[in-house]
Scaffold this motif. Structure first.
Motif, mmCIF file in Angstrom:
data_model
loop_
_atom_site.group_PDB
_atom_site.id
_atom_site.type_symbol
_atom_site.label_atom_id
_atom_site.label_comp_id
_atom_site.label_asym_id
_atom_site.label_seq_id
_atom_site.Cartn_x
_atom_site.Cartn_y
_atom_site.Cartn_z
ATOM 1 N N UNK A 1 0.852 -1.189 0.000
ATOM 2 C CA UNK A 1 0.000 0.000 0.000
ATOM 3 C C UNK A 1 0.882 1.230 0.000
ATOM 4 N N UNK A 2 0.954 1.898 1.134
ATOM 5 C CA UNK A 2 1.726 3.123 1.247
ATOM 6 C C UNK A 2 2.814 2.939 2.299
ATOM 7 N N UNK A 3 4.048 3.311 1.961
ATOM 8 C CA UNK A 3 5.165 3.183 2.896
ATOM 9 C C UNK A 3 5.060 4.239 3.997
ATOM 10 N N UNK A 4 5.606 3.916 5.154
ATOM 11 C CA UNK A 4 5.671 4.865 6.259
ATOM 12 C C UNK A 4 7.071 5.472 6.288
ATOM 13 N N UNK B 1 9.797 4.605 18.596
ATOM 14 C CA UNK B 1 8.559 5.023 19.271
ATOM 15 C C UNK B 1 7.591 5.675 18.281
ATOM 16 N N UNK B 2 8.121 6.527 17.412
ATOM 17 C CA UNK B 2 7.269 7.171 16.409
ATOM 18 C C UNK B 2 6.688 6.137 15.446
ATOM 19 N N UNK B 3 7.493 5.142 15.088
ATOM 20 C CA UNK B 3 7.023 4.090 14.184
ATOM 21 C C UNK B 3 5.921 3.264 14.845
ATOM 22 N N UNK B 4 6.060 2.972 16.133
ATOM 23 C CA UNK B 4 5.017 2.231 16.854
ATOM 24 C C UNK B 4 3.702 2.983 16.808
ATOM 25 N N UNK B 5 3.762 4.292 17.068
ATOM 26 C CA UNK B 5 2.541 5.106 17.026
ATOM 27 C C UNK B 5 1.901 5.078 15.649
ATOM 28 N N UNK B 6 2.729 5.276 14.608
ATOM 29 C CA UNK B 6 2.207 5.317 13.242
ATOM 30 C C UNK B 6 1.599 3.982 12.821
ATOM 31 N N UNK B 7 2.262 2.878 13.208
ATOM 32 C CA UNK B 7 1.763 1.552 12.828
ATOM 33 C C UNK B 7 0.487 1.206 13.577
ATOM 34 N N UNK B 8 0.366 1.630 14.835
ATOM 35 C CA UNK B 8 -0.888 1.411 15.574
ATOM 36 C C UNK B 8 -2.039 2.160 14.914
ATOM 37 N N UNK B 9 -1.781 3.414 14.537
ATOM 38 C CA UNK B 9 -2.813 4.222 13.870
ATOM 39 C C UNK B 9 -3.221 3.559 12.561
ATOM 40 N N UNK B 10 -2.240 3.127 11.802
ATOM 41 C CA UNK B 10 -2.531 2.491 10.504
ATOM 42 C C UNK B 10 -3.340 1.208 10.678
ATOM 43 N N UNK B 11 -2.993 0.423 11.690
ATOM 44 C CA UNK B 11 -3.702 -0.828 11.934
ATOM 45 C C UNK B 11 -5.157 -0.568 12.332
#
Length: 119
Positions: free
Chosen positions: A62-65, A83-93
């Motif tokens: 889909x779209x890369x982070x 930490x920022x990646x965890x937040x972004x991946x939780x939001x995406x999920x």
């Protein structure tokens, strides 16, 4: 999940590479479909200060982070990016789960009773 660690301008020590793979390897728990993580650690000198830029490019269908953080120490920059990646991946999920919930045809939909027209 594959890791690609780039450090332009200097060589990364094996301990730094192990630290990066250990801290970013746990991102699998937050999003299963991660294919590859590109990590770029760039050391910049601005005047008297040295600043480390950590850039993560997380390849997902889909779209890369894309995440960028800065710090004075390599390890701290990596931790901030994780930490920022965890937040972004939780939001995406959560967004994906909500979208899938809306698509399902099996959901029970409460129908409103038909209105009676004049008598």
């Amino acid at each position: 999940m594959k890791f690609r660690i780039e450090t332009p301008g200097h060589r990364a020590s094996p301990s730094l590479k192990a630290f990066v793979t250990q801290k970013l390897g746990s991102l699998d728990r937050y999003y299963k479909d991660i294919q590859e993580i590109e990590v770029t650690l760039l050391n910049e000198v601005k005047g008297k200060n040295e600043v480390v830029n950590c850039t993560l490019n997380i390849r997902i269908p889909g779209k890369d982070e894309y995440i960028k953080t800065r710090s004075h120490i390599f390890e701290d920059a990596v931790l901030k990016a994780a930490e920022a990646a965890k937040r972004r991946l939780r939001i995406r999920k959560t967004q994906l789960q909500l979208a899938n919930k809306k698509k399902t045809a099996n959901r029970k939909v409460a129908l409103k009773p038909a209105k009676k027209v004049g008598k």
